[in-house]
Design a protein around this motif. Sequence first.
Motif, PDB file in Angstrom:
ATOM      1  N   ASP A 199       0.867  -1.180   0.000  1.00  0.00           N
ATOM      2  CA  ASP A 199       0.000   0.000   0.000  1.00  0.00           C
ATOM      3  C   ASP A 199       0.902   1.228   0.000  1.00  0.00           C
ATOM      4  OD1 ASP A 199      -1.753   2.092   0.423  1.00  0.00           O
ATOM      5  OD2 ASP A 199      -2.858   1.089   2.019  1.00  0.00           O
ATOM      6  N   PRO A 200       0.898   2.021  -1.067  1.00  0.00           N
ATOM      7  CA  PRO A 200       1.778   3.187  -1.130  1.00  0.00           C
ATOM      8  C   PRO A 200       1.459   4.242  -0.075  1.00  0.00           C
ATOM      9  CG  PRO A 200       0.278   3.159  -2.983  1.00  0.00           C
ATOM     10  CD  PRO A 200       0.110   1.855  -2.274  1.00  0.00           C
ATOM     11  N   ARG A 201       0.291   4.131   0.581  1.00  0.00           N
ATOM     12  CA  ARG A 201      -0.058   5.082   1.642  1.00  0.00           C
ATOM     13  C   ARG A 201       0.356   4.590   3.026  1.00  0.00           C
ATOM     14  NH1 ARG A 201      -6.053   5.078  -0.423  1.00  0.00           N
ATOM     15  NH2 ARG A 201      -5.438   2.930  -0.218  1.00  0.00           N
ATOM     16  N   ASP A 202       0.928   3.400   3.113  1.00  0.00           N
ATOM     17  CA  ASP A 202       1.366   2.842   4.386  1.00  0.00           C
ATOM     18  C   ASP A 202       2.525   3.685   4.922  1.00  0.00           C
ATOM     19  OD1 ASP A 202       2.595   1.357   6.433  1.00  0.00           O
ATOM     20  OD2 ASP A 202       2.140  -0.555   5.477  1.00  0.00           O
ATOM     21  N   PRO A 203       2.357   4.377   6.065  1.00  0.00           N
ATOM     22  CA  PRO A 203       3.412   5.265   6.558  1.00  0.00           C
ATOM     23  C   PRO A 203       4.685   4.524   6.983  1.00  0.00           C
ATOM     24  CG  PRO A 203       1.653   5.077   8.173  1.00  0.00           C
ATOM     25  CD  PRO A 203       1.184   4.363   6.939  1.00  0.00           C
TER      26      PRO A 203
ATOM     27  N   GLY B  32       6.100   3.008   3.312  1.00  0.00           N
ATOM     28  CA  GLY B  32       6.512   4.017   2.351  1.00  0.00           C
ATOM     29  C   GLY B  32       6.297   3.504   0.942  1.00  0.00           C
ATOM     30  N   PHE B  33       6.948   4.097  -0.004  1.00  0.00           N
ATOM     31  CA  PHE B  33       6.791   3.686  -1.392  1.00  0.00           C
ATOM     32  C   PHE B  33       8.127   3.856  -2.078  1.00  0.00           C
ATOM     33  CE2 PHE B  33       4.143   2.343  -4.668  1.00  0.00           C
ATOM     34  CZ  PHE B  33       4.498   2.984  -5.832  1.00  0.00           C
TER      35      PHE B  33
ATOM     36  N   ALA C 180       0.241   2.274  -7.890  1.00  0.00           N
ATOM     37  CA  ALA C 180      -0.103   3.489  -7.162  1.00  0.00           C
ATOM     38  C   ALA C 180      -1.340   3.293  -6.303  1.00  0.00           C
ATOM     39  CB  ALA C 180      -0.318   4.635  -8.143  1.00  0.00           C
ATOM     40  N   HIS C 181      -1.719   2.061  -6.088  1.00  0.00           N
ATOM     41  CA  HIS C 181      -2.887   1.754  -5.269  1.00  0.00           C
ATOM     42  C   HIS C 181      -2.588   0.482  -4.478  1.00  0.00           C
ATOM     43  CE1 HIS C 181      -3.789  -1.266  -8.345  1.00  0.00           C
ATOM     44  NE2 HIS C 181      -3.534  -0.312  -9.220  1.00  0.00           N
ATOM     45  N   PRO C 182      -3.323   0.218  -3.416  1.00  0.00           N
ATOM     46  CA  PRO C 182      -3.059  -0.981  -2.617  1.00  0.00           C
ATOM     47  C   PRO C 182      -3.291  -2.262  -3.416  1.00  0.00           C
ATOM     48  CG  PRO C 182      -4.499   0.542  -1.442  1.00  0.00           C
ATOM     49  CD  PRO C 182      -4.382   1.050  -2.846  1.00  0.00           C
TER      50      PRO C 182
END
Length: 195
Positions: A11-15, A18-19, A37-39
């Motif tokens: 998940d690119p939004r996972d703090p 990261g990505f 760019a999406h989970p």
Amino acid sequence: VIDERVTISVDPRDPELGFPLMTKQGVGHFQDHLPVAHPATWIERGVLRAESYDRNYGTKYLGRNEGLPNFGAFRMSGGTTSIAEMIATTARGLLVTRFDQIDGPDSKAVVCRGYTRDGLWLIENGKLSKPVSNLVFVESILFALNNIEQLGPPQRVFHPVQSGSFGTWWYDPQPVIAPPLKIRDFSFTAVSTAI
């Protein structure tokens, strides 16, 4: 396909995860292999839920205008067993500090070959007894992940990618969050001369 306690996702939004950032510009057909760019959940509770594909496949067969590439960044679920508990419950085994130079000689069987590095310890009667020489392994990831005895809490681990291993569009290093694992019947095949 693997132990039902295991989920592998990105998940690119996972703090914490990261990505990965692209370090070099893609060229030619590699432009279709842009990062997800999406989970995506690759494996959920041991069941294969998604496979990676490029944009051309997505457009032609799935009616999507995007690919679902897997560049190695992932989060793997874990358990609550500490490494100390894993050692204490092992009659005879090895504590592997790190694997290195992993490559896949047989991608159909998901077999990998690599080396241990940075400390390999013999476990006897629930205690670390002595250091041992580094070893070479040849093992199917599917076999290993079906022989999990214990899982620890997931943690961010160092996961470098060898320079140029996948052309100019690869990432270096890959963010990975994975648990320590106690795996039975792991296949070490030879002694390594590496330090």
